[in-house]
Write a protein that holds these residues in place. Sequence first.
Motif, short mmCIF file in Angstrom:
data_model
loop_
_atom_site.label_atom_id
_atom_site.label_comp_id
_atom_site.label_asym_id
_atom_site.label_seq_id
_atom_site.Cartn_x
_atom_site.Cartn_y
_atom_site.Cartn_z
N ILE A 19 26.92 39.80 66.15
CA ILE A 19 26.68 40.25 67.52
C ILE A 19 25.36 40.99 67.63
O ILE A 19 24.58 40.80 68.57
CB ILE A 19 27.85 41.15 68.00
N GLY A 20 25.09 41.86 66.66
CA GLY A 20 23.84 42.60 66.65
C GLY A 20 22.63 41.70 66.51
O GLY A 20 21.61 41.90 67.19
N ASN A 21 22.73 40.70 65.65
CA ASN A 21 21.63 39.75 65.49
C ASN A 21 21.39 38.95 66.76
O ASN A 21 20.24 38.76 67.18
CB ASN A 21 21.93 38.81 64.32
N LEU A 22 22.47 38.48 67.38
CA LEU A 22 22.33 37.70 68.61
C LEU A 22 21.79 38.55 69.76
O LEU A 22 20.88 38.13 70.48
CB LEU A 22 23.68 37.10 68.99
N GLY A 23 22.35 39.76 69.92
CA GLY A 23 21.94 40.63 71.02
C GLY A 23 20.49 41.07 70.91
O GLY A 23 19.69 40.91 71.84
N ASN A 24 20.13 41.63 69.76
CA ASN A 24 18.76 42.11 69.58
C ASN A 24 17.77 40.95 69.49
O ASN A 24 16.64 41.07 69.99
CB ASN A 24 18.67 42.96 68.31
N GLY A 25 18.18 39.86 68.87
CA GLY A 25 17.31 38.68 68.83
C GLY A 25 17.06 38.12 70.22
O GLY A 25 15.93 37.71 70.54
N PHE A 26 18.11 38.11 71.07
CA PHE A 26 17.97 37.63 72.44
C PHE A 26 17.00 38.50 73.22
O PHE A 26 16.12 38.00 73.94
CB PHE A 26 19.34 37.62 73.11
#
Length: 310
Positions: A19-26
Amino acid sequence: MRAVLRSILTIIFILEFFIGNLGNGFIALVQCMDLRKRRKFPSADHFLTALAISRFALIWVLFLDSFLFIQSPLLMTRNTLRLIQTAWNISNHFSIWFATSLSIFYLFKIAIFSNYLFFYLKQRVKRVVLVTLLLSMILLFFNIFLEIKHIDVWIYGTKRNITNGLSSNSFSEFSRLILIPSLMFTLVPFGVSLIAFLLLIFSLTKHVRKMQYYTKGCKDVRTMAHTTALQTVVAFLLLYATFFLSLVVEVSTLEMDESLMFLFAKVTIMIFPSIHSCIFILKHNKLRQDLLSVLKWLQYWCKRVKTLDS
Protein backbone atom coordinates in the motif's frame (compact mmCIF):
# COMPACT_ATOMS: atom_id res chain seq x y z
CA MET A 1 -1.29 -19.16 18.94
CA ARG A 2 1.97 -17.25 18.69
CA ALA A 3 2.56 -18.72 15.24
CA VAL A 4 -0.89 -17.54 14.09
CA LEU A 5 -0.32 -14.03 15.43
CA ARG A 6 3.10 -13.93 13.83
CA SER A 7 1.60 -14.92 10.46
CA ILE A 8 -1.16 -12.30 10.76
CA LEU A 9 1.33 -9.55 11.63
CA THR A 10 3.58 -10.60 8.76
CA ILE A 11 0.66 -10.44 6.30
CA ILE A 12 -0.35 -6.98 7.61
CA PHE A 13 3.26 -5.79 7.31
CA ILE A 14 3.46 -6.98 3.69
CA LEU A 15 0.11 -5.34 2.87
CA GLU A 16 1.31 -2.06 4.38
CA PHE A 17 4.48 -2.40 2.32
CA PHE A 18 2.52 -2.72 -0.93
CA ILE A 19 0.00 0.00 0.00
CA GLY A 20 2.82 2.39 0.87
CA ASN A 21 4.63 1.67 -2.38
CA LEU A 22 1.48 2.15 -4.45
CA GLY A 23 0.35 5.29 -2.61
CA ASN A 24 3.68 7.11 -2.53
CA GLY A 25 4.60 5.90 -6.01
CA PHE A 26 1.26 7.18 -7.33
CA ILE A 27 1.78 10.61 -5.74
CA ALA A 28 5.34 10.94 -7.04
CA LEU A 29 4.37 9.78 -10.55
CA VAL A 30 1.35 12.08 -10.86
CA GLN A 31 3.24 15.09 -9.52
CA CYS A 32 6.23 14.49 -11.82
CA MET A 33 3.91 14.15 -14.84
CA ASP A 34 2.21 17.43 -13.90
CA LEU A 35 5.59 19.11 -13.57
CA ARG A 36 6.55 17.90 -17.05
CA LYS A 37 3.28 19.21 -18.53
CA ARG A 38 3.06 22.57 -16.78
CA ARG A 39 6.78 23.14 -16.10
CA LYS A 40 5.65 24.87 -12.90
CA PHE A 41 3.26 24.02 -10.09
CA PRO A 42 2.54 25.25 -6.54
CA SER A 43 5.25 25.05 -3.88
CA ALA A 44 3.13 22.75 -1.71
CA ASP A 45 3.19 20.20 -4.53
CA HIS A 46 7.00 20.35 -4.58
CA PHE A 47 7.10 19.40 -0.91
CA LEU A 48 4.43 16.74 -1.43
CA THR A 49 6.46 15.16 -4.24
CA ALA A 50 9.64 15.17 -2.16
CA LEU A 51 7.68 13.72 0.77
CA ALA A 52 6.32 10.87 -1.37
CA ILE A 53 9.81 10.00 -2.67
CA SER A 54 11.30 10.03 0.84
CA ARG A 55 8.43 7.89 2.14
CA PHE A 56 8.96 5.44 -0.72
CA ALA A 57 12.62 5.09 0.30
CA LEU A 58 11.72 4.82 4.00
CA ILE A 59 9.30 1.97 3.35
CA TRP A 60 11.98 -0.02 1.53
CA VAL A 61 14.52 0.64 4.29
CA LEU A 62 12.01 -0.53 6.92
CA PHE A 63 11.26 -3.65 4.90
CA LEU A 64 14.92 -4.58 4.37
CA ASP A 65 15.83 -3.76 7.97
CA SER A 66 13.02 -5.96 9.31
CA PHE A 67 13.90 -8.79 6.94
CA LEU A 68 17.58 -8.76 7.90
CA PHE A 69 16.90 -8.50 11.63
CA ILE A 70 14.27 -11.25 11.74
CA GLN A 71 15.74 -13.65 9.18
CA SER A 72 19.51 -13.27 9.58
CA PRO A 73 20.70 -11.04 12.46
CA LEU A 74 24.05 -12.86 12.52
CA LEU A 75 24.86 -11.48 9.05
CA MET A 76 24.74 -7.89 10.33
CA THR A 77 28.39 -6.87 9.96
CA ARG A 78 29.92 -3.47 10.70
CA ASN A 79 29.54 -2.22 7.12
CA THR A 80 25.98 -3.56 6.89
CA LEU A 81 25.06 -1.81 10.12
CA ARG A 82 26.54 1.45 8.90
CA LEU A 83 24.72 1.23 5.57
CA ILE A 84 21.31 0.32 7.01
CA GLN A 85 21.48 2.82 9.86
CA THR A 86 22.57 5.65 7.56
CA ALA A 87 19.82 4.80 5.06
CA TRP A 88 17.28 4.72 7.90
CA ASN A 89 18.42 8.07 9.30
CA ILE A 90 18.37 9.81 5.91
CA SER A 91 15.01 8.45 4.71
CA ASN A 92 13.33 8.90 8.10
CA HIS A 93 14.75 12.41 8.48
CA PHE A 94 13.47 13.66 5.13
CA SER A 95 10.15 11.84 5.53
CA ILE A 96 9.47 13.62 8.83
CA TRP A 97 10.90 17.01 7.94
CA PHE A 98 9.15 17.28 4.55
CA ALA A 99 5.85 16.60 6.34
CA THR A 100 6.81 19.21 8.94
CA SER A 101 7.63 21.63 6.11
CA LEU A 102 4.12 21.15 4.74
CA SER A 103 2.72 22.02 8.17
CA ILE A 104 4.82 25.21 8.22
CA PHE A 105 3.78 26.03 4.65
CA TYR A 106 0.07 25.63 5.47
CA LEU A 107 0.49 27.77 8.58
CA PHE A 108 2.02 30.77 6.78
CA LYS A 109 -0.20 30.47 3.70
CA ILE A 110 -3.52 30.13 5.53
CA ALA A 111 -3.23 31.60 9.01
CA ILE A 112 -3.82 35.31 9.62
CA PHE A 113 -2.08 37.24 12.39
CA SER A 114 -1.52 40.96 12.79
CA ASN A 115 2.01 40.41 14.10
CA TYR A 116 4.65 42.15 11.93
CA LEU A 117 7.16 39.29 12.19
CA PHE A 118 4.53 36.75 11.11
CA PHE A 119 3.54 38.93 8.14
CA TYR A 120 7.21 39.32 7.18
CA LEU A 121 7.74 35.54 7.24
CA LYS A 122 4.43 34.98 5.46
CA GLN A 123 5.69 36.97 2.47
CA ARG A 124 8.80 34.77 2.38
CA VAL A 125 7.27 31.40 3.16
CA LYS A 126 9.36 29.53 0.58
CA ARG A 127 12.57 30.84 2.09
CA VAL A 128 11.34 30.02 5.59
CA VAL A 129 10.66 26.40 4.63
CA LEU A 130 13.97 26.05 2.78
CA VAL A 131 15.91 27.51 5.72
CA THR A 132 14.07 25.11 8.04
CA LEU A 133 15.11 22.16 5.87
CA LEU A 134 18.71 23.38 5.72
CA LEU A 135 18.85 23.78 9.50
CA SER A 136 17.39 20.30 9.93
CA MET A 137 20.39 18.97 8.00
CA ILE A 138 22.54 19.88 11.01
CA LEU A 139 20.47 17.48 13.11
CA LEU A 140 20.77 14.83 10.42
CA PHE A 141 24.56 15.03 10.22
CA PHE A 142 24.85 15.07 13.99
CA ASN A 143 22.58 12.03 14.28
CA ILE A 144 24.52 10.09 11.65
CA PHE A 145 27.84 11.03 13.27
CA LEU A 146 26.67 9.86 16.71
CA GLU A 147 25.32 6.56 15.46
CA ILE A 148 28.39 5.76 13.36
CA LYS A 149 30.49 6.44 16.46
CA HIS A 150 28.22 4.10 18.42
CA ILE A 151 28.67 1.43 15.77
CA ASP A 152 32.47 1.72 15.71
CA VAL A 153 32.87 1.84 19.51
CA TRP A 154 30.49 -1.06 20.05
CA ILE A 155 31.96 -3.23 17.30
CA TYR A 156 35.54 -2.82 18.46
CA GLY A 157 34.61 -3.03 22.14
CA THR A 158 32.68 -6.28 22.10
CA LYS A 159 34.50 -9.56 22.61
CA ARG A 160 31.92 -11.50 20.65
CA ASN A 161 32.91 -9.93 17.34
CA ILE A 162 35.43 -12.65 16.51
CA THR A 163 34.46 -13.42 12.93
CA ASN A 164 33.00 -10.00 12.07
CA GLY A 165 29.55 -11.38 12.87
CA LEU A 166 27.23 -10.40 15.71
CA SER A 167 25.32 -12.56 18.16
CA SER A 168 21.57 -12.07 18.41
CA ASN A 169 21.63 -10.86 22.04
CA SER A 170 24.45 -8.39 21.51
CA PHE A 171 22.80 -7.08 18.38
CA SER A 172 19.57 -6.44 20.32
CA GLU A 173 21.56 -4.52 22.91
CA PHE A 174 23.25 -2.48 20.22
CA SER A 175 19.98 -1.74 18.39
CA ARG A 176 18.50 -0.37 21.59
CA LEU A 177 21.57 1.81 22.02
CA ILE A 178 21.25 3.49 18.60
CA LEU A 179 17.43 3.72 18.58
CA ILE A 180 17.30 5.93 21.67
CA PRO A 181 19.14 8.89 20.00
CA SER A 182 16.80 8.54 17.00
CA LEU A 183 13.84 8.91 19.35
CA MET A 184 15.28 12.13 20.72
CA PHE A 185 15.91 13.62 17.27
CA THR A 186 12.34 12.86 16.13
CA LEU A 187 10.89 15.02 18.92
CA VAL A 188 12.06 18.26 17.26
CA PRO A 189 9.89 18.10 14.08
CA PHE A 190 6.96 16.83 16.15
CA GLY A 191 7.22 19.94 18.35
CA VAL A 192 7.37 22.22 15.29
CA SER A 193 4.28 20.58 13.75
CA LEU A 194 2.42 20.78 17.07
CA ILE A 195 3.14 24.52 17.29
CA ALA A 196 1.89 24.98 13.71
CA PHE A 197 -1.27 23.04 14.60
CA LEU A 198 -1.97 25.19 17.66
CA LEU A 199 -1.39 28.42 15.73
CA LEU A 200 -3.76 27.24 12.98
CA ILE A 201 -6.44 26.54 15.57
CA PHE A 202 -5.93 29.98 17.12
CA SER A 203 -6.09 31.63 13.67
CA LEU A 204 -9.23 29.69 12.76
CA THR A 205 -10.92 30.69 16.03
CA LYS A 206 -10.17 34.37 15.42
CA HIS A 207 -11.34 34.15 11.82
CA VAL A 208 -14.62 32.40 12.70
CA ARG A 209 -15.40 35.03 15.35
CA LYS A 210 -14.69 37.77 12.84
CA MET A 211 -16.83 36.21 10.11
CA GLN A 212 -19.83 35.84 12.43
CA TYR A 213 -20.40 39.56 12.00
CA TYR A 214 -20.51 39.27 8.19
CA THR A 215 -21.81 35.83 7.20
CA LYS A 216 -23.98 33.69 9.42
CA GLY A 217 -24.60 30.02 8.77
CA CYS A 218 -22.19 29.62 5.86
CA LYS A 219 -18.54 28.77 5.52
CA ASP A 220 -16.23 31.08 3.61
CA VAL A 221 -13.23 29.95 1.58
CA ARG A 222 -10.64 30.79 4.23
CA THR A 223 -12.53 28.82 6.90
CA MET A 224 -12.60 25.79 4.62
CA ALA A 225 -8.89 26.25 3.94
CA HIS A 226 -8.21 26.34 7.69
CA THR A 227 -10.26 23.19 8.18
CA THR A 228 -8.50 21.28 5.40
CA ALA A 229 -5.08 22.29 6.65
CA LEU A 230 -6.00 21.32 10.22
CA GLN A 231 -7.23 17.92 9.08
CA THR A 232 -3.95 17.31 7.27
CA VAL A 233 -1.82 18.41 10.23
CA VAL A 234 -3.94 16.41 12.71
CA ALA A 235 -3.54 13.26 10.59
CA PHE A 236 0.22 13.84 10.51
CA LEU A 237 0.43 14.39 14.28
CA LEU A 238 -1.64 11.31 15.11
CA LEU A 239 0.31 9.04 12.77
CA TYR A 240 3.55 10.61 13.94
CA ALA A 241 2.63 9.93 17.57
CA THR A 242 1.90 6.32 16.61
CA PHE A 243 5.26 6.16 14.85
CA PHE A 244 7.08 7.55 17.90
CA LEU A 245 5.34 5.19 20.32
CA SER A 246 6.16 2.27 18.02
CA LEU A 247 9.84 3.16 18.20
CA VAL A 248 9.54 3.18 21.99
CA VAL A 249 7.90 -0.26 21.87
CA GLU A 250 10.67 -1.49 19.56
CA VAL A 251 13.32 -0.35 22.05
CA SER A 252 11.44 -2.12 24.86
CA THR A 253 11.03 -5.35 22.92
CA LEU A 254 14.72 -5.39 22.05
CA GLU A 255 15.43 -5.25 25.76
CA MET A 256 12.95 -8.06 26.49
CA ASP A 257 13.99 -10.03 23.40
CA GLU A 258 10.33 -10.48 22.43
CA SER A 259 10.16 -11.20 18.69
CA LEU A 260 6.35 -11.01 18.45
CA MET A 261 6.19 -7.56 20.02
CA PHE A 262 9.09 -6.48 17.83
CA LEU A 263 7.13 -7.50 14.73
CA PHE A 264 4.06 -5.67 16.07
CA ALA A 265 6.18 -2.54 16.52
CA LYS A 266 7.43 -2.83 12.93
CA VAL A 267 3.84 -3.17 11.66
CA THR A 268 2.83 -0.05 13.61
CA ILE A 269 5.87 1.90 12.39
CA MET A 270 4.97 1.07 8.79
CA ILE A 271 1.54 2.72 9.26
CA PHE A 272 3.10 6.20 9.28
CA PRO A 273 4.71 6.24 5.79
CA SER A 274 2.02 4.01 4.23
CA ILE A 275 -1.35 5.28 5.47
CA HIS A 276 -0.32 8.95 5.51
CA SER A 277 0.13 8.85 1.72
CA CYS A 278 -3.44 7.53 1.33
CA ILE A 279 -4.72 10.42 3.46
CA PHE A 280 -2.89 12.89 1.21
CA ILE A 281 -4.49 11.35 -1.89
CA LEU A 282 -7.99 11.57 -0.39
CA LYS A 283 -7.54 15.16 0.82
CA HIS A 284 -5.83 16.47 -2.33
CA ASN A 285 -8.42 17.31 -5.01
CA LYS A 286 -6.09 16.78 -7.97
CA LEU A 287 -4.70 13.49 -6.65
CA ARG A 288 -8.18 12.24 -5.80
CA GLN A 289 -9.43 13.01 -9.30
CA ASP A 290 -6.41 11.33 -10.87
CA LEU A 291 -6.98 8.25 -8.72
CA LEU A 292 -10.62 8.08 -9.82
CA SER A 293 -9.50 8.37 -13.44
CA VAL A 294 -7.04 5.50 -13.00
CA LEU A 295 -9.70 3.33 -11.34
CA LYS A 296 -12.18 4.06 -14.15
CA TRP A 297 -9.47 3.21 -16.69
CA LEU A 298 -8.75 -0.09 -14.92
CA GLN A 299 -12.47 -0.87 -14.73
CA TYR A 300 -12.82 -0.22 -18.46
CA TRP A 301 -9.95 -2.55 -19.36
CA CYS A 302 -11.19 -5.27 -16.99
CA LYS A 303 -14.60 -5.20 -18.71
CA ARG A 304 -12.89 -5.29 -22.10
CA VAL A 305 -10.77 -8.31 -21.15
CA LYS A 306 -13.86 -10.15 -19.86
CA THR A 307 -15.67 -9.37 -23.11
CA LEU A 308 -12.76 -10.75 -25.18
CA ASP A 309 -12.59 -13.92 -23.05
CA SER A 310 -16.30 -14.56 -23.44
